[in-house]
Scaffold this active site. Structure first.
Site, short mmCIF file in Angstrom:
data_model
loop_
_atom_site.label_atom_id
_atom_site.label_comp_id
_atom_site.label_asym_id
_atom_site.label_seq_id
_atom_site.Cartn_x
_atom_site.Cartn_y
_atom_site.Cartn_z
CB SER A 64 -0.94 -0.01 1.21
OG SER A 64 -0.22 -0.20 2.40
CD GLU A 67 1.81 8.64 4.69
OE1 GLU A 67 1.50 7.98 5.70
OE2 GLU A 67 2.68 9.54 4.71
CG HIS A 88 -3.58 9.76 6.84
ND1 HIS A 88 -2.30 9.68 7.34
CD2 HIS A 88 -3.68 8.78 5.91
CE1 HIS A 88 -1.65 8.70 6.73
NE2 HIS A 88 -2.46 8.14 5.84
CG ASP A 122 2.61 15.24 15.90
OD1 ASP A 122 2.53 14.77 17.05
OD2 ASP A 122 3.24 14.70 14.98
CE1 TYR A 156 4.14 7.07 15.84
CE2 TYR A 156 2.24 6.15 16.99
CZ TYR A 156 2.78 7.06 16.11
OH TYR A 156 1.96 7.97 15.48
CG ASP A 168 4.21 3.79 22.38
OD1 ASP A 168 3.24 4.56 22.40
OD2 ASP A 168 5.09 3.82 21.51
CE LYS A 177 -2.90 3.85 18.67
NZ LYS A 177 -2.16 4.90 17.91
CG PHE A 235 11.49 12.83 7.63
CD1 PHE A 235 10.92 14.07 7.83
CD2 PHE A 235 11.37 12.24 6.36
CE1 PHE A 235 10.27 14.72 6.80
CE2 PHE A 235 10.72 12.89 5.33
CZ PHE A 235 10.18 14.14 5.55
CG HIS A 253 1.47 2.03 4.49
ND1 HIS A 253 0.39 2.12 3.62
CD2 HIS A 253 1.63 3.28 4.99
CE1 HIS A 253 -0.08 3.35 3.61
NE2 HIS A 253 0.66 4.08 4.43
C1 LIG Z 1 0.95 5.54 9.85
C2 LIG Z 1 1.01 6.96 10.38
C3 LIG Z 1 0.36 7.98 9.67
C4 LIG Z 1 0.40 9.30 10.14
N1 LIG Z 1 -0.25 10.27 9.43
C5 LIG Z 1 -0.33 11.53 9.93
C6 LIG Z 1 -1.10 12.55 9.28
O1 LIG Z 1 -1.68 12.32 8.22
N2 LIG Z 1 -1.16 13.77 9.85
C7 LIG Z 1 -0.53 14.06 11.03
O2 LIG Z 1 -0.64 15.19 11.51
N3 LIG Z 1 0.21 13.13 11.67
C8 LIG Z 1 0.33 11.88 11.14
N4 LIG Z 1 1.07 10.91 11.80
C9 LIG Z 1 1.84 11.30 12.99
C10 LIG Z 1 0.97 11.22 14.26
O3 LIG Z 1 -0.09 12.15 14.17
C11 LIG Z 1 1.85 11.57 15.45
O4 LIG Z 1 2.81 10.57 15.66
C12 LIG Z 1 1.07 11.86 16.72
O5 LIG Z 1 1.99 12.42 17.67
C13 LIG Z 1 0.48 10.62 17.34
O6 LIG Z 1 -0.70 10.24 16.73
P1 LIG Z 1 -1.28 8.74 17.05
O7 LIG Z 1 -2.71 8.70 16.75
O8 LIG Z 1 -0.44 7.72 16.45
O9 LIG Z 1 -1.05 8.79 18.61
P2 LIG Z 1 -1.49 7.95 19.83
O10 LIG Z 1 -1.19 6.53 19.62
O11 LIG Z 1 -2.86 8.32 20.21
O12 LIG Z 1 -0.48 8.59 20.89
C14 LIG Z 1 0.92 8.39 20.74
C15 LIG Z 1 1.47 7.77 22.00
O13 LIG Z 1 1.37 8.73 23.06
C16 LIG Z 1 0.94 8.10 24.24
N5 LIG Z 1 -0.41 8.60 24.60
C17 LIG Z 1 -1.17 9.44 23.86
N6 LIG Z 1 -2.34 9.72 24.51
C18 LIG Z 1 -2.28 9.03 25.67
C19 LIG Z 1 -3.17 8.93 26.76
N7 LIG Z 1 -4.34 9.56 26.79
N8 LIG Z 1 -2.80 8.12 27.79
C20 LIG Z 1 -1.61 7.46 27.79
N9 LIG Z 1 -0.72 7.53 26.78
C21 LIG Z 1 -1.04 8.31 25.73
C22 LIG Z 1 0.85 6.60 23.93
O14 LIG Z 1 2.06 5.99 24.29
C23 LIG Z 1 0.67 6.56 22.44
O15 LIG Z 1 1.15 5.37 21.83
C24 LIG Z 1 1.08 9.59 11.35
C25 LIG Z 1 1.73 8.56 12.05
C26 LIG Z 1 1.70 7.26 11.58
C27 LIG Z 1 2.40 6.16 12.34
#
Ligand SMILES: Cc1cc2nc3c(=O)[nH]c(=O)nc-3n(C[C@H](O)[C@H](O)[C@H](O)COP(=O)(O)OP(=O)(O)OC[C@H]3O[C@@H](n4cnc5c(N)ncnc54)[C@H](O)[C@@H]3O)c2cc1C
Length: 287
Positions: free
Chosen positions: A6, A8, A68, A100, A138, A151, A158, A209, A258
């Site tokens: 796949s 991106e 996304h 972020d 991650y 993590d 999730k 990066f 991916h």
């Molecule tokens: C495949 C992929 C695609 C992406 N695409 C984009 C995109 O299109 N746009 C963009 O802006 N970013 C994107 N990102 C980056 C991503 O938004 C960042 O890494 C962001 O900081 C975390 O988002 P997440 O949903 O993965 O985080 P989460 O998994 O929700 O949080 C990251 C980590 O922080 C900790 N954490 C967070 N909240 C809590 C809580 N309430 N309690 C306890 N621990 C917590 C956990 O350890 C968790 O694993 C992408 C990342 C990946 C891996």
């Protein structure tokens, strides 16, 4: 076995970038990807562009498109409205992320009426009933995680909230993913986790990066890329490295990859072909 793949893409911001995305899709679609995804700019900055790109790809290519979506800078209702809009247009795959903060801001701060975490977003999207949900994972620990186990526990939360699959952040060594996969299995995660592969088009940018997202670069890899860059054979080295990485993962049973294409198809295409994925369809056949 030939892997499933796949890709991106990011949404184009101007006409030239629109043509580049079109060319990238033309070049990669014949490889028959399982799906293609379209990113959402940090801070929600590309909300309309992501929607337009995802809708256009869905309409014009016949590929399965995953949009996304992040929780940043929008109320719950606004975020769900975006998702419902996708569903109406036939885009029912979402990569659901916390996201972020916008550039310059300090860490993630939820919108006052927004989703406070990816888990809340996933639950709400699942309740809509129409989406196939992918989430981020991650292997080298997210910078916000208290520790590696926390993590993985969060990734499990999730999946428990309704995620169907996860895609990982990129990494450079097969063992990084394999150790992570083992720990996830031990934590009771049985959902699909697809490794995210970054074809290194530009070593200087990839290094930056990697620093931002905590991807470890071994001395051996750094020396290899530095020497290849000096000798003008960076692309060949990148092709060999990514192909070997995927090959090592495949020999441990990984069946899907991916690719973070950065809208540049050449290297991704070469890696896929080296892995035995051959172009078999024209885009017209796919549509
Ligand atoms: C495949 C992929 C695609 C992406 N695409 C984009 C995109 O299109 N746009 C963009 O802006 N970013 C994107 N990102 C980056 C991503 O938004 C960042 O890494 C962001 O900081 C975390 O988002 P997440 O949903 O993965 O985080 P989460 O998994 O929700 O949080 C990251 C980590 O922080 C900790 N954490 C967070 N909240 C809590 C809580 N309430 N309690 C306890 N621990 C917590 C956990 O350890 C968790 O694993 C992408 C990342 C990946 C891996």
């Amino acid at each position: 076995m030939i892997p499933e793949i796949s890709f991106e893409f990011f949404p184009p911001q101007n006409i030239e970038a629109t043509f580049r995305l079109h060319e990238a899709v033309q070049s990669l679609a014949p490889l028959g990807p399982r799906f293609v995804s379209v990113t959402y700019g940090a801070g929600g900055t590309t909300r309309a562009l992501t929607r337009d790109a995802a809708h256009a790809l869905h309409r014009t290519t016949g590929l399965r498109v995953a949009a996304h979506l992040t929780c940043v800078n929008a109320s719950r209702e606004e975020t769900l409205e975006i998702a419902r809009d996708y569903a109406k247009a036939g885009v029912t795959d979402i990569v659901a992320l916390r996201g972020d903060a916008p550039k310059g801001a300090d860490g993630f701060t939820p919108h006052p009426e927004g989703f406070a975490s990816s888990v809340e977003l996933i639950k709400a999207l699942k309740a809509e009933g129409s989406f196939h949900l992918r989430v981020g994972a991650y292997p080298e620990q997210h910078p916000d995680a208290a520790n590696a186990q926390a993590d993985i526990d969060f990734l499990k939360a999730k999946f428990d909230a309704g995620a169907d699959e996860a895609i990982t952040q990129f990494f450079f060594e097969a063992d990084t993913f394999l150790r992570f996969r083992d720990k996830c299995a031990k934590a009771g995660i049985d959902g699909m986790i697809t490794p995210g592969i970054l074809p290194v088009e530009n070593w200087t940018a990839a290094r930056r990066f990697a620093g931002l997202c905590g991807a470890h670069i071994s001395d051996e890899l750094a020396l290899g890329f530095d020497a290849a860059s000096r000798d003008g054979r960076e692309e060949l080295f990148a092709l060999a490295h990514a192909t070997e990485l995927c090959d090592d993962l495949q020999s441990e049973g990984v069946e899907r990859f991916h690719f973070y294409t950065l809208n540049r198809p050449e290297l991704t295409r070469d890696i896929c072909v080296a892995l035995g994925v051959t172009p078999s369809l024209s885009l017209q056949d796919v549509a």
